[in-house]
Structures are given as C-alpha cells and as structure tokens.
Design a protein around this motif. Structure first.
Motif, PDB file in Angstrom:
ATOM      1  N   GLY A  88     -80.801  12.306 -42.533  1.00  0.00           N
ATOM      2  CA  GLY A  88     -81.994  13.132 -42.519  1.00  0.00           C
ATOM      3  C   GLY A  88     -82.727  13.113 -43.830  1.00  0.00           C
ATOM      4  N   PHE A  89     -83.827  13.830 -43.828  1.00  0.00           N
ATOM      5  CA  PHE A  89     -84.651  14.041 -45.005  1.00  0.00           C
ATOM      6  C   PHE A  89     -84.937  15.527 -45.104  1.00  0.00           C
ATOM      7  CE2 PHE A  89     -85.602   9.712 -43.807  1.00  0.00           C
ATOM      8  CZ  PHE A  89     -85.678   9.048 -45.009  1.00  0.00           C
ATOM      9  N   THR A  90     -85.021  16.022 -46.309  1.00  0.00           N
ATOM     10  CA  THR A  90     -85.442  17.403 -46.519  1.00  0.00           C
ATOM     11  C   THR A  90     -86.792  17.386 -47.216  1.00  0.00           C
ATOM     12  OG1 THR A  90     -84.410  17.601 -48.680  1.00  0.00           O
ATOM     13  CG2 THR A  90     -83.069  18.183 -46.779  1.00  0.00           C
ATOM     14  N   GLY A  91     -87.499  18.462 -47.123  1.00  0.00           N
ATOM     15  CA  GLY A  91     -88.789  18.582 -47.777  1.00  0.00           C
ATOM     16  C   GLY A  91     -89.279  20.012 -47.699  1.00  0.00           C
ATOM     17  N   PHE A 142     -92.246  15.733 -51.808  1.00  0.00           N
ATOM     18  CA  PHE A 142     -91.031  15.087 -52.292  1.00  0.00           C
ATOM     19  C   PHE A 142     -89.950  15.238 -51.227  1.00  0.00           C
ATOM     20  CE2 PHE A 142     -87.091  15.178 -54.880  1.00  0.00           C
ATOM     21  CZ  PHE A 142     -87.199  13.917 -55.432  1.00  0.00           C
ATOM     22  N   TYR A 143     -89.414  14.142 -50.756  1.00  0.00           N
ATOM     23  CA  TYR A 143     -88.374  14.172 -49.727  1.00  0.00           C
ATOM     24  C   TYR A 143     -87.053  13.705 -50.307  1.00  0.00           C
ATOM     25  CZ  TYR A 143     -92.241  14.580 -46.488  1.00  0.00           C
ATOM     26  OH  TYR A 143     -93.353  15.010 -45.826  1.00  0.00           O
ATOM     27  N   ILE A 144     -85.968  14.278 -49.833  1.00  0.00           N
ATOM     28  CA  ILE A 144     -84.633  13.881 -50.265  1.00  0.00           C
ATOM     29  C   ILE A 144     -83.879  13.344 -49.052  1.00  0.00           C
ATOM     30  CG2 ILE A 144     -82.438  14.667 -51.209  1.00  0.00           C
ATOM     31  CD1 ILE A 144     -84.011  16.800 -52.727  1.00  0.00           C
ATOM     32  N   PHE A 145     -83.364  12.133 -49.192  1.00  0.00           N
ATOM     33  CA  PHE A 145     -82.585  11.479 -48.143  1.00  0.00           C
ATOM     34  C   PHE A 145     -81.149  11.964 -48.227  1.00  0.00           C
ATOM     35  CE2 PHE A 145     -79.933   7.788 -46.862  1.00  0.00           C
ATOM     36  CZ  PHE A 145     -80.394   7.628 -45.573  1.00  0.00           C
ATOM     37  N   TYR A 146     -80.524  12.188 -47.061  1.00  0.00           N
ATOM     38  CA  TYR A 146     -79.114  12.587 -47.083  1.00  0.00           C
ATOM     39  C   TYR A 146     -78.332  11.986 -45.919  1.00  0.00           C
ATOM     40  CZ  TYR A 146     -80.030  16.147 -43.456  1.00  0.00           C
ATOM     41  OH  TYR A 146     -80.381  16.794 -42.291  1.00  0.00           O
ATOM     42  N   ILE A 147     -77.026  11.863 -46.150  1.00  0.00           N
ATOM     43  CA  ILE A 147     -76.075  11.515 -45.091  1.00  0.00           C
ATOM     44  C   ILE A 147     -75.020  12.616 -45.070  1.00  0.00           C
ATOM     45  CG2 ILE A 147     -76.440   9.031 -45.285  1.00  0.00           C
ATOM     46  CD1 ILE A 147     -73.726   8.902 -46.784  1.00  0.00           C
ATOM     47  N   ARG A 148     -74.260  12.642 -43.993  1.00  0.00           N
ATOM     48  CA  ARG A 148     -73.192  13.635 -43.871  1.00  0.00           C
ATOM     49  C   ARG A 148     -71.877  12.886 -43.618  1.00  0.00           C
ATOM     50  NH1 ARG A 148     -75.127  17.281 -39.304  1.00  0.00           N
ATOM     51  NH2 ARG A 148     -73.311  18.500 -39.874  1.00  0.00           N
ATOM     52  N   PRO A 149     -71.180  12.477 -44.684  1.00  0.00           N
ATOM     53  CA  PRO A 149     -69.942  11.710 -44.538  1.00  0.00           C
ATOM     54  C   PRO A 149     -68.770  12.613 -44.157  1.00  0.00           C
ATOM     55  CG  PRO A 149     -70.418  12.040 -46.838  1.00  0.00           C
ATOM     56  CD  PRO A 149     -71.563  12.631 -46.076  1.00  0.00           C
ATOM     57  N   THR A 150     -68.705  12.935 -42.888  1.00  0.00           N
ATOM     58  CA  THR A 150     -67.682  13.826 -42.359  1.00  0.00           C
ATOM     59  C   THR A 150     -66.662  12.992 -41.603  1.00  0.00           C
ATOM     60  OG1 THR A 150     -69.344  15.563 -42.144  1.00  0.00           O
ATOM     61  CG2 THR A 150     -67.302  15.863 -40.909  1.00  0.00           C
ATOM     62  N   ALA A 151     -65.387  13.168 -41.916  1.00  0.00           N
ATOM     63  CA  ALA A 151     -64.320  12.350 -41.326  1.00  0.00           C
ATOM     64  C   ALA A 151     -64.410  12.307 -39.809  1.00  0.00           C
ATOM     65  CB  ALA A 151     -62.959  12.895 -41.751  1.00  0.00           C
ATOM     66  N   VAL A 199     -86.746  22.900 -48.016  1.00  0.00           N
ATOM     67  CA  VAL A 199     -85.646  22.981 -47.058  1.00  0.00           C
ATOM     68  C   VAL A 199     -84.437  22.290 -47.667  1.00  0.00           C
ATOM     69  CG1 VAL A 199     -84.861  22.316 -44.766  1.00  0.00           C
ATOM     70  CG2 VAL A 199     -87.234  23.001 -45.114  1.00  0.00           C
ATOM     71  N   THR A 200     -83.280  22.919 -47.593  1.00  0.00           N
ATOM     72  CA  THR A 200     -82.083  22.324 -48.166  1.00  0.00           C
ATOM     73  C   THR A 200     -81.334  21.510 -47.113  1.00  0.00           C
ATOM     74  OG1 THR A 200     -80.798  24.297 -47.691  1.00  0.00           O
ATOM     75  CG2 THR A 200     -81.806  24.151 -49.866  1.00  0.00           C
ATOM     76  N   ALA A 201     -80.555  20.573 -47.587  1.00  0.00           N
ATOM     77  CA  ALA A 201     -79.736  19.741 -46.705  1.00  0.00           C
ATOM     78  C   ALA A 201     -78.543  20.560 -46.205  1.00  0.00           C
ATOM     79  CB  ALA A 201     -79.245  18.516 -47.476  1.00  0.00           C
ATOM     80  N   VAL A 228     -74.593  14.774 -48.513  1.00  0.00           N
ATOM     81  CA  VAL A 228     -74.660  14.232 -49.863  1.00  0.00           C
ATOM     82  C   VAL A 228     -76.031  13.597 -50.060  1.00  0.00           C
ATOM     83  CG1 VAL A 228     -72.187  13.870 -50.165  1.00  0.00           C
ATOM     84  CG2 VAL A 228     -73.565  12.049 -49.205  1.00  0.00           C
ATOM     85  N   THR A 229     -76.565  13.793 -51.246  1.00  0.00           N
ATOM     86  CA  THR A 229     -77.897  13.274 -51.567  1.00  0.00           C
ATOM     87  C   THR A 229     -77.873  12.355 -52.786  1.00  0.00           C
ATOM     88  OG1 THR A 229     -78.362  15.204 -52.934  1.00  0.00           O
ATOM     89  CG2 THR A 229     -79.028  15.331 -50.619  1.00  0.00           C
ATOM     90  N   THR A 230     -76.675  12.006 -53.236  1.00  0.00           N
ATOM     91  CA  THR A 230     -76.543  11.169 -54.422  1.00  0.00           C
ATOM     92  C   THR A 230     -75.640   9.973 -54.118  1.00  0.00           C
ATOM     93  OG1 THR A 230     -74.636  12.443 -55.197  1.00  0.00           O
ATOM     94  CG2 THR A 230     -76.817  13.132 -55.984  1.00  0.00           C
ATOM     95  N   ASN A 231     -75.530   9.107 -55.083  1.00  0.00           N
ATOM     96  CA  ASN A 231     -74.690   7.903 -55.028  1.00  0.00           C
ATOM     97  C   ASN A 231     -75.226   6.831 -54.091  1.00  0.00           C
ATOM     98  OD1 ASN A 231     -73.079   9.153 -56.866  1.00  0.00           O
ATOM     99  ND2 ASN A 231     -71.374   9.510 -55.503  1.00  0.00           N
ATOM    100  N   PHE A 232     -76.527   6.873 -53.774  1.00  0.00           N
ATOM    101  CA  PHE A 232     -77.141   5.788 -53.012  1.00  0.00           C
ATOM    102  C   PHE A 232     -77.592   4.730 -53.998  1.00  0.00           C
ATOM    103  CE2 PHE A 232     -77.840   9.497 -50.292  1.00  0.00           C
ATOM    104  CZ  PHE A 232     -77.231   9.043 -49.135  1.00  0.00           C
TER     105      PHE A 232
END
Length: 89
Positions: free
Chosen positions: A18-21, A2-11, A24-26, A31-35
C-alpha cells in the motif's frame, strides 16, 4: 503530496502492499524502510542483509487490472502471478 510505500511482512501471509498519504499512517505491522533498487529491480532488505522480491499480483474483477501483494509465506499460492517490480529509469 508525499506518499509512503509499505509492505506487511507477516509470517505465512500474502498481504496487499500500500501507500499512505495525507497524514494517514501505515498499519502497525507495516514496514516503510529497507527498500532498495538492485539494478532496476525493487527489493526489500532483511535485517540480516539478504534481499527479497516476493511481490505477487492478483487479477481483480476488471480484466487486465491487478492488485499488488507481498508474499511472506514463500508458498507461491495459486491465483497469484509473479510480477517484476522495477524502475524504468
């Protein structure tokens, strides 16, 4: 697996997505939600409900191979292309 997609919305940053699996934590600023898919296009929904597709691609040292980034700077930095991230189904 199971992989989790993430972005890093940093100003004012353009950071790799990336992906975690395998447990491994992001990163802490990820953020891993609101896609959502807006039609077939991958978007990220801000807390205020607006949508963003600020993905960027940058060629690696291997011709034709790109890394995917999320651009929270809105500066359109040089060296990056603006890809379309979408589902083919």
């Amino acid at each position: 697996m199971f992989y989790i997609f993430y972005i890093r919305p940093t100003a004012d940053e353009v950071l790799p997505v990336g992906f975690t699996g395998n447990g491994v934590t992001a990163p802490d600023d990820a953020v891993t939600t609101n896609f959502i898919f807006y039609g077939t296009y991958l978007m990220w929904e801000y807390d205020d409900g607006s949508l963003s597709d600020s993905f960027r691609a940058k060629e690696t040292n291997v011709t034709g191979v790109y890394e995917l980034y999320y651009d929270f700077s809105n500066l359109y930095p040089s060296g990056y292309k603006t890809p379309v991230v979408k589902s083919s189904s």
